[in-house]
Design a protein around this motif. Structure first.
Motif, mmCIF file in Angstrom:
data_model
loop_
_atom_site.group_PDB
_atom_site.id
_atom_site.type_symbol
_atom_site.label_atom_id
_atom_site.label_comp_id
_atom_site.label_asym_id
_atom_site.label_seq_id
_atom_site.Cartn_x
_atom_site.Cartn_y
_atom_site.Cartn_z
ATOM 1 N N GLY A 16 48.621 38.351 38.936
ATOM 2 C CA GLY A 16 48.595 39.593 39.852
ATOM 3 C C GLY A 16 48.218 40.730 39.291
ATOM 4 O O GLY A 16 47.311 41.670 39.749
ATOM 5 N N ILE A 17 48.917 41.223 37.966
ATOM 6 C CA ILE A 17 48.777 42.375 37.536
ATOM 7 C C ILE A 17 47.842 42.424 36.643
ATOM 8 O O ILE A 17 46.863 43.424 36.969
ATOM 9 C CB ILE A 17 50.157 42.401 36.373
ATOM 10 N N TYR A 18 47.252 41.572 36.149
ATOM 11 C CA TYR A 18 46.032 41.015 35.477
ATOM 12 C C TYR A 18 44.710 41.518 36.399
ATOM 13 O O TYR A 18 44.044 42.005 36.174
ATOM 14 C CB TYR A 18 45.801 39.833 34.734
ATOM 15 N N GLY A 19 44.852 40.786 37.519
ATOM 16 C CA GLY A 19 44.002 41.097 38.571
ATOM 17 C C GLY A 19 43.744 42.219 38.911
ATOM 18 O O GLY A 19 42.539 42.954 39.206
ATOM 19 N N LEU A 20 44.822 42.924 39.101
ATOM 20 C CA LEU A 20 44.709 44.538 39.478
ATOM 21 C C LEU A 20 44.180 45.139 38.327
ATOM 22 O O LEU A 20 43.189 46.295 38.811
ATOM 23 C CB LEU A 20 45.803 45.054 40.171
ATOM 24 N N GLY A 21 44.402 44.975 37.225
ATOM 25 C CA GLY A 21 43.893 45.653 36.020
ATOM 26 C C GLY A 21 42.294 45.305 35.916
ATOM 27 O O GLY A 21 41.626 46.165 35.718
ATOM 28 N N TRP A 22 42.099 44.027 36.513
ATOM 29 C CA TRP A 22 40.433 43.767 36.335
ATOM 30 C C TRP A 22 40.097 44.601 37.410
ATOM 31 O O TRP A 22 38.501 45.042 37.081
ATOM 32 C CB TRP A 22 40.433 42.123 36.365
ATOM 33 N N ILE A 23 40.361 44.744 38.527
ATOM 34 C CA ILE A 23 39.532 45.484 39.740
ATOM 35 C C ILE A 23 39.463 46.778 39.174
ATOM 36 O O ILE A 23 38.493 47.338 39.301
ATOM 37 C CB ILE A 23 40.181 45.230 41.126
ATOM 38 N N GLY A 24 40.449 47.447 38.541
ATOM 39 C CA GLY A 24 40.398 48.694 38.067
ATOM 40 C C GLY A 24 39.451 48.832 37.152
ATOM 41 O O GLY A 24 38.622 49.881 37.059
#
Length: 63
Positions: A16-24
């Motif tokens: 989830g943290i990686y996913g948020l970083g990818w979206i950012g």
């Protein structure tokens, strides 16, 4: 058996943290794109943003 369940829950949080970083990263790179191909390049860069992060960190540390 119990250890496997415990490890799976930790993977969900990091994913989830990686996913948020990818979206950012995706928003950042596409918002700075000048045209269509710049947007395509921004999308590709957003897929490998951790590599850019580690590279800049090591460059800053002098390694």
């Amino acid at each position: 058996m119990e250890d496997k369940k415990k490890n799976k829950s930790n993977q969900g949080v990091s994913g989830g943290i990686y996913g948020l970083g990818w979206i950012g990263a995706l928003v950042y790179y596409i918002s700075h794109a000048a045209g269509f191909w710049g947007g395509v390049l921004g999308f590709l860069k957003s897929l490998v943003w951790p590599a850019f992060l580690v590279y800049e960190l090591l460059k800053h540390l002098g390694a």
